[in-house]
Design a protein around this motif. Structure first.
Motif, short mmCIF file in Angstrom:
data_model
loop_
_atom_site.label_atom_id
_atom_site.label_comp_id
_atom_site.label_asym_id
_atom_site.label_seq_id
_atom_site.Cartn_x
_atom_site.Cartn_y
_atom_site.Cartn_z
N ARG A 195 0.84 -1.21 0.00
CA ARG A 195 0.00 0.00 0.00
C ARG A 195 0.86 1.25 0.00
NH1 ARG A 195 -2.82 3.28 3.42
NH2 ARG A 195 -2.35 2.25 5.37
N ALA A 196 1.93 1.27 0.80
CA ALA A 196 2.82 2.43 0.88
C ALA A 196 3.48 2.69 -0.47
CB ALA A 196 3.87 2.21 1.97
N LEU A 197 3.89 1.64 -1.16
CA LEU A 197 4.52 1.81 -2.47
C LEU A 197 3.51 2.29 -3.51
CD1 LEU A 197 6.86 -1.31 -2.47
CD2 LEU A 197 7.57 1.09 -2.39
N LEU A 198 2.30 1.75 -3.47
CA LEU A 198 1.28 2.20 -4.41
C LEU A 198 0.96 3.69 -4.22
CD1 LEU A 198 -1.33 -0.70 -4.52
CD2 LEU A 198 0.26 -0.01 -6.31
N LEU A 199 0.94 4.10 -2.96
CA LEU A 199 0.64 5.50 -2.65
C LEU A 199 1.87 6.41 -2.75
CD1 LEU A 199 -1.73 4.92 0.41
CD2 LEU A 199 -2.38 5.61 -1.92
N LYS A 200 3.03 5.79 -3.04
CA LYS A 200 4.30 6.53 -3.17
C LYS A 200 4.59 7.37 -1.92
CE LYS A 200 3.99 6.80 -8.24
NZ LYS A 200 4.28 5.49 -8.53
N ALA A 237 8.85 9.33 5.93
CA ALA A 237 8.17 10.00 7.04
C ALA A 237 6.68 9.65 7.06
CB ALA A 237 8.37 11.51 6.95
N LYS A 238 6.06 9.64 5.90
CA LYS A 238 4.64 9.28 5.81
C LYS A 238 4.44 7.80 6.15
CE LYS A 238 2.45 12.95 4.12
NZ LYS A 238 1.38 13.61 4.80
N MET A 239 5.40 6.97 5.74
CA MET A 239 5.31 5.54 6.09
C MET A 239 5.33 5.37 7.60
SD MET A 239 7.76 3.44 3.50
CE MET A 239 7.80 3.72 1.77
N LEU A 277 2.21 4.03 12.65
CA LEU A 277 1.53 4.40 13.89
C LEU A 277 0.02 4.29 13.74
CD1 LEU A 277 3.64 7.49 15.00
CD2 LEU A 277 3.62 5.21 16.03
N ASP A 278 -0.50 4.75 12.61
CA ASP A 278 -1.94 4.78 12.40
C ASP A 278 -2.54 3.40 12.10
OD1 ASP A 278 -1.78 7.48 12.75
OD2 ASP A 278 -1.97 7.97 10.62
N GLU A 279 -1.84 2.63 11.27
CA GLU A 279 -2.42 1.39 10.75
C GLU A 279 -2.00 0.13 11.48
OE1 GLU A 279 -4.74 1.31 8.34
OE2 GLU A 279 -4.66 3.47 8.27
N ILE A 280 -0.75 0.02 11.81
CA ILE A 280 -0.26 -1.23 12.39
C ILE A 280 -0.45 -1.27 13.89
CG2 ILE A 280 1.78 -2.70 12.72
CD1 ILE A 280 2.74 -1.93 10.01
N ALA A 305 8.56 -2.99 10.89
CA ALA A 305 8.18 -2.00 9.88
C ALA A 305 9.08 -0.77 9.97
CB ALA A 305 6.71 -1.61 10.04
N ASN A 306 9.34 -0.29 11.17
CA ASN A 306 10.19 0.88 11.33
C ASN A 306 11.63 0.61 10.91
OD1 ASN A 306 8.51 3.06 12.17
ND2 ASN A 306 8.23 2.02 14.13
N GLN A 307 12.13 -0.59 11.18
CA GLN A 307 13.48 -0.96 10.73
C GLN A 307 13.55 -0.98 9.20
OE1 GLN A 307 16.55 -1.77 12.17
NE2 GLN A 307 15.64 -0.74 13.92
N ILE A 308 12.51 -1.53 8.58
CA ILE A 308 12.48 -1.57 7.11
C ILE A 308 12.44 -0.15 6.55
CG2 ILE A 308 11.11 -2.27 5.09
CD1 ILE A 308 10.25 -4.75 6.81
#
Length: 132
Positions: A18-23, A27-29, A34-37, A50-53
């Protein structure tokens, strides 16, 4: 709650796809993490992964691009496969998970989630990553 490797990879793949599709920028990731996971306190391991990635995303992408044949471009690879490859580099290089198991789980997810994509490509790239 301790998640098995397949569940972790699948959850991370959904997020990064989803993050890649939304580009999204890194910082947004991070905000999305925080919001989604952060659904429940037992998701801390996924949040940390996720934060390490995200922190090493550009480094992982550079490694992957270096593994591609000259006739392949990163942009040509479907976003879902990009997400799985990024997660694979993280799991191989930065976790103590069995490398063979990581590669197998990602190949199985590739076959399941993107059946028209040549899973051998994913296997070959992750094998190369495992050897460096």
């Amino acid at each position: 709650m301790k998640r098995n490797l397949n569940n972790k990879i699948e959850m991370l793949a959904n997020f990064f796809y989803r993050a890649l599709l939304l580009k999204l920028t890194p910082a947004k990731m991070k905000q999305e993490v925080l919001d989604e996971i952060q659904i429940a306190s037992e998701e801390t391991e996924i949040i940390e992964d996720a934060n390490q990635i995200i922190d090493h995303y550009q480094e992982f992408k550079t490694i992957l691009v270096g593994m591609l044949a000259t006739n392949w471009k990163w942009e040509r690879i479907p976003a879902l496969i990009q997400a799985l490859l990024i997660i694979g580099v993280y799991a191989i290089k930065m976790t103590d998970a069995s490398k063979a198991l990581v590669i197998n789980e990602i190949v199985v997810l590739t076959k399941t989630l993107e059946p028209d994509f040549e899973f051998g490509f994913v296997n070959a790239i992750l094998d190369k990553i495992n050897k460096i």
